[in-house]
Design an enzyme around this catalytic site. Structure first.
Site, PDB file in Angstrom:
ATOM      1  N   GLU A 145       0.818  -1.215   0.000  1.00  0.00           N
ATOM      2  CA  GLU A 145       0.000   0.000   0.000  1.00  0.00           C
ATOM      3  C   GLU A 145       0.847   1.259   0.000  1.00  0.00           C
ATOM      4  O   GLU A 145       0.552   2.214  -0.738  1.00  0.00           O
ATOM      5  CB  GLU A 145      -0.938  -0.012   1.210  1.00  0.00           C
ATOM      6  N   HIS A 178     -10.560   1.620   0.644  1.00  0.00           N
ATOM      7  CA  HIS A 178     -11.002   0.718   1.713  1.00  0.00           C
ATOM      8  C   HIS A 178     -12.505   0.425   1.656  1.00  0.00           C
ATOM      9  O   HIS A 178     -12.990  -0.431   2.399  1.00  0.00           O
ATOM     10  CB  HIS A 178     -10.623   1.297   3.084  1.00  0.00           C
TER      11      HIS A 178
END
Length: 288
Positions: A145, A178
């Site tokens: 990420e 997310h």
């Protein structure tokens, strides 16, 4: 600090568009498997490990294509990505120390409860390094990420936006990403309203964290800084304020005081401990 030069609206649109496509590619790589299992199933985790491994090679392609070639005349692509050895030691420890100060309250809670003693036991580390969920949270997710959303995405934004704007825009890609967990929660039995509330909460704190991480990467110019900070934050998790409410008065006052002390000290030390000269950060986003 100043930008490399004036950028046209079209160039900014292309930079932001490239970031969007990179975010879509990263999320798409996680869902390409069409797994019948939930995200914590070993099969799903292994498949997604493979996906993000592929993205380690694909993400820099997006950066290279979208990056103004004037930048690469000043520094190498590896330096833009934050893959540098000069200043590596301080890049590892100083942002981590800064973040530990912010978590002074939660760290005191671990000391009070005795959880911190586990870190001295060999069995604790052995069991975790053989646990796929732990490896995902502490190693693979921070690596993939931060590499995608910070190393490969933030330079694209910095070349066309003022630094503060770029730092604030960058985590929106990270936070919105997310929301893909919402689909999985509904699929495995959670109602839409609850799944949406959880995703909104995740969006909030991941966006705040993303801005912090982007700021650290901008200031230090080191990938290792944001990786270690991300891993530590994943380890600590969101502070359990409910647990604090159940403490006895004296203990509660002490822990709450440490929460505030940690926050104020973090605010005071944020800029000094991320001073670019400490990290030999001479990437072209700086005029000095």
């Amino acid at each position: 600090m100043e930008l490399l030069g004036s950028r046209t609206i079209f160039e900014c649109f292309m930079s932001i568009g490239t970031c969007f496509m990179l975010s879509v590619a990263y999320l798409g790589s996680l869902h390409v498997w069409k797994s019948q299992y939930n995200r914590d199933h070993p099969t799903t985790i292994r498949q997604r490990f493979l996906s993000v491994f592929v993205m380690f090679f694909l993400s820099p392609v997006f950066l290279y294509v979208g990056l103004n070639k004037d930048v690469l005349e000043k520094v190498s692509l590896a330096e833009v990505l934050g893959l540098r050895t000069k200043g590596l030691l301080q890049a590892f420890f100083m942002p981590l120390f800064l973040t530990m100060i912010l978590f002074l309250g939660p760290i005191s809670m671990e000391l009070y409860s005795g959880i911190a003693k586990l870190y001295t036991e060999e069995s604790y580390w052995y069991s975790n390094f053989t646990n796929l969920i732990w490896l995902r949270s502490h190693l693979v997710a921070p690596l993939s990420e931060e590499f995608t959303y910070r190393s490969c995405m933030l330079p694209l934004l910095l070349q066309c936006l003022p630094p503060l704007t770029a730092v604030l825009v960058n985590p929106l890609f990270f936070g919105v990403a997310h929301f893909h967990h919402m689909q999985e929660r509904i699929r495995f039995g959670l109602d839409f309203r609850t799944a949406f509330k959880i995703s909104c909460f995740q969006f909030g704190y991941t966006t705040i964290f993303g801005a912090y991480s982007a700021y650290i990467f901008y200031r230090t110019g080191h990938f290792v800084s944001v990786f270690v900070v991300h891993a530590f934050c994943n380890h600590m998790g969101f502070p359990d304020v409910v647990e604090v409410a159940g403490y006895k008065r004296t203990k509660k006052i002490a822990v709450v005081s440490l929460f505030f002390l940690g926050f104020f000290c973090w605010c005071a030390l944020l800029k000094p401990l991320t001073e670019p000269s400490w990290y030999y950060n001479k990437n072209p986003w700086y005029s000095g």
